[in-house]
Design an enzyme around this catalytic site. Structure first.
Site, short mmCIF file in Angstrom:
data_model
loop_
_atom_site.label_atom_id
_atom_site.label_comp_id
_atom_site.label_asym_id
_atom_site.label_seq_id
_atom_site.Cartn_x
_atom_site.Cartn_y
_atom_site.Cartn_z
N SER A 1 34.35 47.92 33.65
CA SER A 1 33.84 47.09 32.57
C SER A 1 34.51 47.51 31.25
CB SER A 1 32.31 47.20 32.51
OG SER A 1 31.77 46.20 31.68
N ASP B 1 32.44 37.87 39.68
CA ASP B 1 32.09 38.58 38.45
C ASP B 1 31.62 37.57 37.40
OD1 ASP B 1 32.09 39.97 35.97
OD2 ASP B 1 33.63 41.34 36.68
N HIS C 1 30.00 42.15 39.14
CA HIS C 1 30.52 43.03 38.10
C HIS C 1 30.12 44.46 38.40
CE1 HIS C 1 32.03 43.73 34.00
NE2 HIS C 1 31.03 44.58 33.85
#
Length: 283
Positions: free
Chosen positions: A102, A232, A260
């Site tokens: 991330s 995602d 994600h």
């Protein structure tokens, strides 16, 4: 190994390592607002069992690292990039393979640009380009935007924070696979209970960039592996594809129906890919 609080340049950061220090080092960089617990212990031990010395750490304002007053973090994104160098220095490591997820993937890119001698290779997971390019990338999904704009932790108590974070984890999972709510709730609860001040993580929402590198991603010269879920909701797959295209020699591993982050169902696949990418002769 037990957690270890280091102090470098007056900054206290909580770290934990796994494996043999003589093995190739792998530094794990988590996303903003999340402590090192989100690099789950089982995942770290799998990497260490593959012959890697693995280090995870709490960002400032998460876990047991230094915390700042709400709304006044007193540091920038550039300082978080430099914190990765501080962790390496404290462990006596000149350069490491860096794995970021991330926003941690963005920090890893900036680290490679600002301190190229510190990075042996990059693995960028569920992230996007840290330096703007000349192409537009797709926005988050409607479901993600709806949650981000409507959901709030309703109160300052731990239970409200836990409910909010579990709901967020459900959205991030992408909706194409079963969501393990019990596992997510256990992880979130441990994260909340362990933190000096769980609410301090909101300081990450108001960070300024500071003096981050502006060089293009094409100037990154280390071997780079991009790992991205096809479901995602924060950064649709095109973000991962763009990263692999912009970084010379970048390779993309797409995880079918993954959301994600790194779900437990993908641990074996991701660990195998990281071990291969960081093997002697590969990088």
């Amino acid at each position: 190994m037990a957690e270890r609080v280091i102090e470098v340049d007056g900054i206290e950061l909580c770290t934990e390592s796994f494996g043999d220090p003589s093995d190739p080092p792998v530094l794990l960089v988590m996303g903003l607002g999340a402590s090192m617990l989100w690099w789950e212990e089982g995942f770290c031990r799998m990497l260490a069992a593959g012959g890697r010395f693995v280090i995870r750490y709490d960002h400032r304002d998460t876990g047991r690292s230094v915390t700042y007053p709400p709304g006044r973090p007193g540091y920038t994104t550039a300082d978080l990039v430099d914190d990765a160098v501080r962790v390496l220095r404290a462990h006596g490591i000149a350069a490491a393979h860096v794995v970021g997820v991330s926003a941690g993937g963005a920090l890893a890119q900036l680290l490679a640009l600002a301190h190229p001698g510190r990075v042996r290779s990059l693995v960028l997971i569920s992230t996007s380009c840290a330096v703007p390019g000349d192409r537009e990338l797709p926005p988050p999904t409607k479901e993600f935007v709806r949650f981000a704009s409507a959901a709030r932790a309703d109160g300052p108590d731990a239970e409200s924070a836990i409910e909010h974070q579990v709901a967020y984890a459900r959205v991030l999972a992408g909706g194409r696979r079963p969501f393990d709510e019990a596992a997510a709730r256990d992880l979130v609860r441990r994260d909340v209970e362990r933190a000096h001040d769980f609410g301090a993580a909101r300081n990450h929402d108001v960070l300024t960039d500071g003096e981050v590198p502006r060089a293009p991603l094409s100037s990154i010269a280390v071997p780079t592996l991009v790992i991205h879920g096809t479901a995602d909701p924060m950064f649709p797959l095109r973000h991962g594809e763009a990263l692999a295209e912009r970084i010379p020699g970048g390779r993309l591993l797409a995880l079918r129906d993954a959301g994600h982050g790194i779900g437990r169902a993908d641990w074996s696949t991701v660990v195998a890919a990281v071990l291969d990418h960081t093997a002697a002769g590969r990088s």
